[in-house]
Design an enzyme around this catalytic site. Structure first.
Site, PDB file in Angstrom:
ATOM      1  N   ILE A   1      16.716 -27.631  44.235  1.00 25.04           N
ATOM      2  CA  ILE A   1      17.667 -27.309  45.310  1.00 25.04           C
ATOM      3  C   ILE A   1      17.697 -25.804  45.605  1.00 25.04           C
ATOM      4  O   ILE A   1      18.056 -25.397  46.709  1.00 25.04           O
ATOM      5  CB  ILE A   1      19.070 -27.840  44.924  1.00 25.04           C
TER       6      ILE A   1
ATOM      7  N   ASN B   1      12.997 -24.486  30.183  1.00 20.77           N
ATOM      8  CA  ASN B   1      14.055 -23.631  29.658  1.00 20.77           C
ATOM      9  C   ASN B   1      14.834 -24.420  28.606  1.00 20.77           C
ATOM     10  O   ASN B   1      15.184 -25.580  28.829  1.00 20.77           O
ATOM     11  CB  ASN B   1      14.986 -23.195  30.798  1.00 20.77           C
TER      12      ASN B   1
ATOM     13  N   GLY C   1      17.935 -20.035  29.445  1.00 21.77           N
ATOM     14  CA  GLY C   1      18.215 -20.171  30.873  1.00 21.77           C
ATOM     15  C   GLY C   1      18.423 -21.604  31.323  1.00 21.77           C
ATOM     16  O   GLY C   1      18.439 -21.882  32.522  1.00 21.77           O
TER      17      GLY C   1
ATOM     18  N   HIS D   1      13.831 -31.264  31.604  1.00 19.30           N
ATOM     19  CA  HIS D   1      13.065 -31.174  32.853  1.00 19.30           C
ATOM     20  C   HIS D   1      11.989 -30.112  32.736  1.00 19.30           C
ATOM     21  O   HIS D   1      12.147 -29.110  32.041  1.00 19.30           O
ATOM     22  CB  HIS D   1      13.973 -30.881  34.048  1.00 19.30           C
ATOM     23  N   LEU D   2      10.914 -30.369  33.451  1.00 17.91           N
ATOM     24  CA  LEU D   2       9.780 -29.453  33.554  1.00 17.91           C
ATOM     25  C   LEU D   2       9.822 -28.859  34.952  1.00 17.91           C
ATOM     26  O   LEU D   2       9.895 -29.594  35.938  1.00 17.91           O
ATOM     27  CB  LEU D   2       8.515 -30.291  33.364  1.00 17.91           C
TER      28      LEU D   2
END
Ligand code: 5GP
Ligand code: ZN
Length: 113
Positions: free
Chosen positions: A32, A86, A92, A99-100
């Site tokens: 997004i 992360n 972060g 997730h990648l």
């Protein structure tokens, strides 16, 4: 509203997403807030808070790497791209569903910030 995490809500279609790839194990959709001309997030359909919660021997990580290669090819990232995971607050991570990040379409500087 449900108590699902943001990415589980995307999986359940409670939150819309621009899906670029889907199969029975993973979903990939555009970020997004893109940090590059191409910025895709690849998630497993099984919820893990982070990569450090994936058990040894679980094939999901190698499958995600395989899917990332396939998606990069589909998106025409012939000059290369970057895969990022992360982990935790100092890493972060802001969404606690594994997730990648697949980032491409420009030169990716090193080291990251
Ligand atoms: P992290 O910081 O956890 O590694 O990455 C989370 C990413 O998810 C961020 O790049 C952020 O822009 C993206 N993100 C957060 N909420 C949403 C959402 O509702 N939809 C989409 N498509 N991306 C999201
Ligand atoms: Zn989740």
């Amino acid at each position: 509203m449900s108590n699902l995490c943001t990415f589980c809500k995307i999986l359940q279609k409670e939150i819309p997403a621009n899906v670029v790839y889907e199969d029975d194990k993973v979903l990939a959709f555009t970020d997004i807030r893109p940090a590059a001309p191409t910025h895709v997030l690849l998630i497993p359909k099984t919820h893990y808070d982070s990569i450090s919660d994936v058990p040894a021997g679980d094939p999901i990580l190698s499958y995600m790497a395989h899917c990332a290669t396939k998606i990069a090819g589909q998106l025409g990232l012939r000059e290369g791209y970057r895969l990022v995971v992360n982990v935790g607050d100092n890493g972060g991570q802001t969404v606690y569903h594994l997730h990648l990040h697949l980032l491409g379409g420009r030169f990716m500087a090193w080291p990251p910030g």
